[in-house]
Design an enzyme around this catalytic site. Structure first.
Site, PDB file in Angstrom:
ATOM      1  N   LYS A  92      15.733 -42.218  10.648  1.00  0.00           N
ATOM      2  CA  LYS A  92      15.404 -43.031  11.752  1.00  0.00           C
ATOM      3  C   LYS A  92      15.820 -42.166  13.070  1.00  0.00           C
ATOM      4  O   LYS A  92      17.095 -42.042  13.097  1.00  0.00           O
ATOM      5  CB  LYS A  92      15.918 -44.368  11.744  1.00  0.00           C
ATOM      6  CG  LYS A  92      15.489 -45.179  10.448  1.00  0.00           C
ATOM      7  CD  LYS A  92      15.923 -46.557  10.844  1.00  0.00           C
ATOM      8  CE  LYS A  92      17.562 -46.579  10.370  1.00  0.00           C
ATOM      9  NZ  LYS A  92      17.952 -46.176   9.073  1.00  0.00           N
ATOM     10  N   GLU A  93      15.161 -41.675  13.978  1.00  0.00           N
ATOM     11  CA  GLU A  93      15.842 -41.029  15.125  1.00  0.00           C
ATOM     12  C   GLU A  93      16.678 -42.037  15.770  1.00  0.00           C
ATOM     13  O   GLU A  93      16.620 -43.501  15.574  1.00  0.00           O
ATOM     14  CB  GLU A  93      14.581 -41.094  16.274  1.00  0.00           C
ATOM     15  CG  GLU A  93      13.722 -39.943  15.834  1.00  0.00           C
ATOM     16  CD  GLU A  93      12.508 -39.850  16.767  1.00  0.00           C
ATOM     17  OE1 GLU A  93      12.457 -40.392  17.774  1.00  0.00           O
ATOM     18  OE2 GLU A  93      11.435 -39.064  16.282  1.00  0.00           O
TER      19      GLU A  93
ATOM     20  N   GLY B  10       6.373 -48.103  18.476  1.00  0.00           N
ATOM     21  CA  GLY B  10       5.691 -46.886  19.286  1.00  0.00           C
ATOM     22  C   GLY B  10       6.486 -45.645  18.303  1.00  0.00           C
ATOM     23  O   GLY B  10       6.472 -45.716  17.203  1.00  0.00           O
TER      24      GLY B  10
ATOM     25  N   CYS C 163       5.695 -41.891  14.502  1.00  0.00           N
ATOM     26  CA  CYS C 163       5.419 -42.346  13.130  1.00  0.00           C
ATOM     27  C   CYS C 163       4.638 -43.308  12.947  1.00  0.00           C
ATOM     28  O   CYS C 163       3.537 -43.188  12.466  1.00  0.00           O
ATOM     29  CB  CYS C 163       6.777 -42.213  12.460  1.00  0.00           C
ATOM     30  SG  CYS C 163       7.489 -40.625  12.251  1.00  0.00           S
TER      31      CYS C 163
ATOM     32  N   LYS D 285       0.896 -43.494  14.264  1.00  0.00           N
ATOM     33  CA  LYS D 285      -0.125 -42.264  13.555  1.00  0.00           C
ATOM     34  C   LYS D 285       0.033 -42.599  12.103  1.00  0.00           C
ATOM     35  O   LYS D 285      -1.427 -42.436  11.576  1.00  0.00           O
ATOM     36  CB  LYS D 285       0.417 -40.871  13.809  1.00  0.00           C
ATOM     37  CG  LYS D 285       1.513 -40.370  13.356  1.00  0.00           C
ATOM     38  CD  LYS D 285       1.731 -38.904  13.399  1.00  0.00           C
ATOM     39  CE  LYS D 285       2.835 -38.620  12.753  1.00  0.00           C
ATOM     40  NZ  LYS D 285       3.067 -38.606  11.376  1.00  0.00           N
TER      41      LYS D 285
ATOM     42  N   ARG E 145       7.299 -40.371  22.572  1.00  0.00           N
ATOM     43  CA  ARG E 145       5.794 -40.519  22.115  1.00  0.00           C
ATOM     44  C   ARG E 145       5.512 -41.793  21.872  1.00  0.00           C
ATOM     45  O   ARG E 145       6.246 -42.533  21.286  1.00  0.00           O
ATOM     46  CB  ARG E 145       5.700 -39.581  21.043  1.00  0.00           C
ATOM     47  CG  ARG E 145       6.046 -38.203  21.118  1.00  0.00           C
ATOM     48  CD  ARG E 145       5.974 -37.412  19.974  1.00  0.00           C
ATOM     49  NE  ARG E 145       7.321 -37.377  19.423  1.00  0.00           N
ATOM     50  CZ  ARG E 145       7.615 -36.614  18.430  1.00  0.00           C
ATOM     51  NH1 ARG E 145       6.845 -35.473  17.708  1.00  0.00           N
ATOM     52  NH2 ARG E 145       8.608 -36.558  17.593  1.00  0.00           N
TER      53      ARG E 145
HETATM   54  P1  NAD Z   1       7.980 -32.586  16.472  1.00  0.00           P
HETATM   55  O1  NAD Z   1       6.852 -32.334  17.230  1.00  0.00           O
HETATM   56  O2  NAD Z   1       9.238 -33.057  17.108  1.00  0.00           O
HETATM   57  O3  NAD Z   1       8.454 -31.112  16.089  1.00  0.00           O
HETATM   58  C1  NAD Z   1       7.572 -30.313  15.321  1.00  0.00           C
HETATM   59  C2  NAD Z   1       7.961 -28.556  15.498  1.00  0.00           C
HETATM   60  O4  NAD Z   1       7.283 -27.894  14.750  1.00  0.00           O
HETATM   61  C3  NAD Z   1       7.652 -28.383  17.169  1.00  0.00           C
HETATM   62  O5  NAD Z   1       9.008 -27.721  17.683  1.00  0.00           O
HETATM   63  C4  NAD Z   1       6.679 -27.285  17.053  1.00  0.00           C
HETATM   64  O6  NAD Z   1       6.796 -26.083  17.996  1.00  0.00           O
HETATM   65  C5  NAD Z   1       6.726 -26.619  15.709  1.00  0.00           C
HETATM   66  N1  NAD Z   1       5.692 -25.766  14.960  1.00  0.00           N
HETATM   67  C6  NAD Z   1       4.282 -26.273  15.084  1.00  0.00           C
HETATM   68  N2  NAD Z   1       3.564 -25.305  14.345  1.00  0.00           N
HETATM   69  C7  NAD Z   1       4.565 -24.323  14.033  1.00  0.00           C
HETATM   70  C8  NAD Z   1       4.377 -23.130  13.077  1.00  0.00           C
HETATM   71  N3  NAD Z   1       3.301 -22.729  12.661  1.00  0.00           N
HETATM   72  N4  NAD Z   1       5.600 -22.453  12.767  1.00  0.00           N
HETATM   73  C9  NAD Z   1       6.812 -22.980  13.232  1.00  0.00           C
HETATM   74  N5  NAD Z   1       6.904 -24.150  14.049  1.00  0.00           N
HETATM   75  C10 NAD Z   1       5.998 -24.933  14.223  1.00  0.00           C
HETATM   76  O7  NAD Z   1       8.065 -33.278  15.038  1.00  0.00           O
HETATM   77  P2  NAD Z   1       8.862 -34.352  14.284  1.00  0.00           P
HETATM   78  O8  NAD Z   1       9.035 -35.513  15.040  1.00  0.00           O
HETATM   79  O9  NAD Z   1       9.958 -33.459  13.978  1.00  0.00           O
HETATM   80  O10 NAD Z   1       7.859 -34.677  13.103  1.00  0.00           O
HETATM   81  C11 NAD Z   1       7.591 -33.625  12.019  1.00  0.00           C
HETATM   82  C12 NAD Z   1       6.945 -34.268  10.800  1.00  0.00           C
HETATM   83  O11 NAD Z   1       7.850 -35.159  10.209  1.00  0.00           O
HETATM   84  C13 NAD Z   1       5.806 -35.157  11.163  1.00  0.00           C
HETATM   85  O12 NAD Z   1       4.716 -35.181  10.111  1.00  0.00           O
HETATM   86  C14 NAD Z   1       6.315 -36.584  11.201  1.00  0.00           C
HETATM   87  O13 NAD Z   1       5.219 -37.701  11.191  1.00  0.00           O
HETATM   88  C15 NAD Z   1       7.542 -36.560  10.138  1.00  0.00           C
HETATM   89  N6  NAD Z   1       8.476 -37.627  10.235  1.00  0.00           N
HETATM   90  C16 NAD Z   1       9.029 -37.662  11.762  1.00  0.00           C
HETATM   91  C17 NAD Z   1      10.187 -38.561  11.683  1.00  0.00           C
HETATM   92  C18 NAD Z   1      10.862 -38.659  13.069  1.00  0.00           C
HETATM   93  O14 NAD Z   1      11.602 -39.815  13.219  1.00  0.00           O
HETATM   94  N7  NAD Z   1      10.388 -38.130  14.185  1.00  0.00           N
HETATM   95  C19 NAD Z   1      10.796 -39.102  10.600  1.00  0.00           C
HETATM   96  C20 NAD Z   1      10.001 -38.898   9.365  1.00  0.00           C
HETATM   97  C21 NAD Z   1       9.047 -37.794   9.235  1.00  0.00           C
END
Ligand code: NAD
Length: 452
Positions: free
Chosen positions: A165-166, A271, A274, A277, A343
């Protein structure tokens, strides 16, 4: 182990840093040069409590590296975790373009790496490519195909959904309730167990299962949590219509231990990056497979209706056209406390509504000004401190339940505002107390209070 995290966002950066912190050699790769430059200069591109210190410690120790160089990142990695974003596309499907682009990069790197005849023993075991991004069921097979389109060399696949969790991400990752791993072969299951065992000394389980089930676990978990929020918001709407108090209803209902009291707080709706979407992705998986998901569609619709319903309380208060020229102070922009992530944040929607109706907005968030600025720019004002936000404002709108907003100095608020009016989208205060303080106070699922 030598690990590469692909994507240094909220997931890749936190999990990579935590892997490094227990002794692994971790390379964090990103295509965003600004992020990598910041990280190499000791600046975290995201706000997450405790993360800066952990990055600095492991970077200094040489266990945590940041790069935009794919060859450097992929060539010697034993495990590669794909942690790139999977946003909704225009139809609500999870957009896999970043996942698949990274997969092809990985395939090319495997093709060019020393492989079975070169490198060290750990490299000769073959790389494990783990999808940590939240992806629809069946994506792992697409990733495998994308990698295989670039190389004939062997590699192994895994799915490892992330539940952090963030705002509490480091603790969640270091002491997980459970670790879920999806694999197609025993050897990869063993390697994943080896990696995660130090994190489950608390006795919590590592569930090793087939890949499609692991992919589904993450959606099922997020859909359940989203359902709880939409459920209590729907009940809150009924409370408003019938003069019930949602706090009392909550107490009476959640004391049933079959229901429990976690994650059932009414407010502005969910919001973040996660729940919105992932709920939509479930609905689209349902329609693609001919398995309708009317419940999850309703969860989404209820959530979408929550912001306009709350905004209507503001327009009702000010009357038709009455927001024009008014100044509204906003406390909290992040989609929840403990993060700078905006987001799908309700605050952004409400501030855009206010601007569209001719109001001016000044907002304060303890950490999210930079991220908010990327979306709303200078259309709003930003106040570094919480009380100056209120100066000369016609009302206060609360959008995020940051702890410092929970017990403020109400006399100061009254002195600074033009009128003692609070719209509280997070039910931080008791209506009776606000009545006694002399405020007009509007919240969620509870009768409004009128000043004077
Ligand atoms: P984010 O947008 O914060 O980070 C994604 C990063 O990937 C970006 O910095 C982007 O520049 C980089 N990127 C994109 N294409 C790339 C490539 N080809 N090579 C290298 N880097 C690349 O995303 P996030 O919030 O960390 O989420 C990532 C995934 O994890 C998503 O699928 C999300 O649903 C899942 N998730 C997120 C959370 C959360 O709390 N944020 C929790 C669990 C799961």
């Amino acid at each position: 182990m030598r690990i590469t995290m692909v994507g240094t966002g909220y997931v890749g950066l936190v999990t990579g840093t935590c892997f490094a912190n227990i002794g692994n050699e971790v390379t964090c790769l990103d295509v965003d040069e600004t992020k990598i430059e910041k990280l190499n200069n000791g600046i975290s591109p995201i706000y997450e409590p405790g993360l800066d210190e952990l990055i600095a410690k492991n970077h200094k120790a040489g266990r945590l590296k940041f790069t935009t160089d794919k060859t450097e990142a992929y060539t010697h990695a034993e495990m590669i975790f794909i942690c790139v974003g999977t946003p909704s596309d225009a139809n609500g499907h999870a957009d896999l373009k970043y996942v698949l682009a990274a997969s092809e990069d990985i395939g090319r790197a495997i093709e060019n790496a020393p492989g079975a005849t070169g490198g060290d023993e750990r490299e000769r075991r073959g790389k494990v490519i783990v999808v940590k991004s939240t992806v629809p069921v069946g994506t792992n097979a697409k990733v495998r195909a994308a990698i295989a389109s670039q190389t004939k060399k062997p590699f192994f696949m895994g799915s490892n959904p992330e539940f952090l969790k963030e705002g509490a991400a480091i603790n969640d990752f270091n002491k997980p309730d459970r670790v879920v791993v999806g694999v197609a072969d025993e050897g990869t299951g063993g390697r994943m167990r080896e990696l995660y065992e130090p994190f489950v000394r608390n006795g919590h389980p590592i569930f090793v299962m087939d890949i499609p089930s692991a992919e589904m676990v993450k959606y099922a978990a997020n859909a359940m949590l989203a359902t709880k929020i939409s459920f209590i918001n729907e009940i809150a709407g009924l409370c408003e219509a019938y003069g019930s108090d949602v706090d009392e209803v909550w107490r009476g209902m959640t004391s049933d231990n079959r229901i429990g009291n976690k994650f059932l707080y009414p407010g502005l709706g969910y919001g973040g990056s996660c729940f919105p979407k992932d709920t939509l992705a479930c609905v689209s998986m349902g329609s693609e497979s001919g398995t309708p998901t009317p419940l999850l569609k309703a969860v989404h619709d209820v959530n979408q209706a929550q912001r306009p319903a709350f905004y209507k309380k503001m327009t009702d208060h000010f009357g038709p056209g009455g927001l024009k020229g008014k100044k509204i102070a906003v406390w909290g922009i992040a989609f929840k406390p403990g993060t700078d992530d905006v987001r799908e944040a309700p605050a952004i929607t409400l501030m855009q509504n206010l601007l569209a109706d001719g109001a001016t907005v000044v907002a304060h968030d303890p950490v999210a000004h930079e991220t908010a600025h990327q979306i709303v720019g200078d259309t709003i004002g930003y106040s570094e401190k919480m009380y100056p936000t209120l100066e000369g404002a016609d009302a206060l709108l609360i959008c995020t339940e940051w702890p410092e907003f929970k017990q403020p100095n109400f006399d100061k608020i009254k002195d600074l505002l033009n009128a003692p009016v609070i719209f509280d989208g997070r039910n931080l205060y008791r209506p009776e107390a606000m009545e006694a303080e002399g405020f007009t106070y509007v919240s969620v699922g509870r009768s409004p209070v009128k000043a004077g």
